[in-house]
Design a protein around this motif. Sequence first.
Motif, PDB file in Angstrom:
ATOM      1  N   ASN A  89      61.065  36.098  25.367  1.00  0.00           N
ATOM      2  CA  ASN A  89      61.411  36.139  26.779  1.00  0.00           C
ATOM      3  C   ASN A  89      60.189  35.780  27.614  1.00  0.00           C
ATOM      4  N   GLN A  90      60.391  35.628  28.909  1.00  0.00           N
ATOM      5  CA  GLN A  90      59.260  35.324  29.788  1.00  0.00           C
ATOM      6  C   GLN A  90      58.919  36.526  30.649  1.00  0.00           C
ATOM      7  N   ILE A 106      56.512  30.265  25.333  1.00  0.00           N
ATOM      8  CA  ILE A 106      57.973  30.162  25.430  1.00  0.00           C
ATOM      9  C   ILE A 106      58.448  28.801  24.950  1.00  0.00           C
ATOM     10  N   ASN A 110      60.706  28.822  21.700  1.00  0.00           N
ATOM     11  CA  ASN A 110      62.137  28.643  21.980  1.00  0.00           C
ATOM     12  C   ASN A 110      62.611  27.208  21.852  1.00  0.00           C
ATOM     13  N   THR A 149      63.418  33.616  35.854  1.00  0.00           N
ATOM     14  CA  THR A 149      63.720  33.321  34.444  1.00  0.00           C
ATOM     15  C   THR A 149      63.631  31.822  34.179  1.00  0.00           C
ATOM     16  N   TYR A 152      62.297  30.530  30.572  1.00  0.00           N
ATOM     17  CA  TYR A 152      63.220  30.935  29.509  1.00  0.00           C
ATOM     18  C   TYR A 152      64.543  30.183  29.636  1.00  0.00           C
ATOM     19  N   SER A 155      64.316  26.673  28.539  1.00  0.00           N
ATOM     20  CA  SER A 155      64.253  26.544  27.074  1.00  0.00           C
ATOM     21  C   SER A 155      65.642  26.627  26.449  1.00  0.00           C
ATOM     22  N   LYS A 156      66.511  27.456  27.003  1.00  0.00           N
ATOM     23  CA  LYS A 156      67.862  27.595  26.450  1.00  0.00           C
ATOM     24  C   LYS A 156      68.753  26.423  26.858  1.00  0.00           C
TER      25      LYS A 156
END
Length: 263
Positions: A89-90, A106, A110, A149, A152, A155-156
Amino acid sequence: MKNAVITGGTKGLGLEMTKEFLKSDCSVIICGSSEEGIEKAKSELSRYENRVLILKCDVTKPEEIEALWKKGREAFGNIDIWINNAGINQPYRKISELPYDSISKIVDTNIKGMIYGSEIALKGMISQGCGAIYNMEGLGSDGMIQRKTAIYGTSKRALTYFTKALAKEVEGSKIIVGRLSPGMMVTDFITKPAKGEARSAAEEEDFKKIFNLLADTPETVAEFLVPEILNNNKNDVQIIWLTKRKAALRFAKGMFVKRELIK
């Protein structure tokens, strides 16, 4: 019986998925980045010691992922399922407040770690002639944006694009690629912002309301995901626990049924 690899499998959802695979008579290779986490997982999984291999692996280093694949093959034979679950997580901060080293960690874990894992698993599965690769989605995968966020979520979002692109590349082969969407869970990963940065009182109150409506335990999510993975034979699949319909029902029921996963 199938053989599965789960990166980041020594805690949280990864560990609970490991237990579900083992209950289904599968053999599982899991890895973590800390000695403490590895020892705790070994203790929890001791009854399955003949069917589980627990290794230390830094997914930001391709050579360590290659060693993970090789040791898994040596221990159990073909790797039927590979799950890129490892992620970090960040810190709960705005982009302008994030240290460069946090951004790098991250992205390295990720995004690059997931890509390395996918590539190494794909090469191995091409060699053995079959297999399934799954990547773990999260906040941002569907394009939803939430304050503090940004890295993060980015990255997702990248993970989702990459996984769909990889699924295109394996079309027509005996290898399938898919995405796992676990929703919100009661783990330190979500309930405690990285490095302990505190939310404001108002942010914390809003978070608790949404979390208690929509979240589940890792055990509950794992019990759903693992049978779906074992039964799936379709490429480019998205296995979703918290569907839009389920979320809408929970919001509707929230007026009458109180869920209190965190206080």
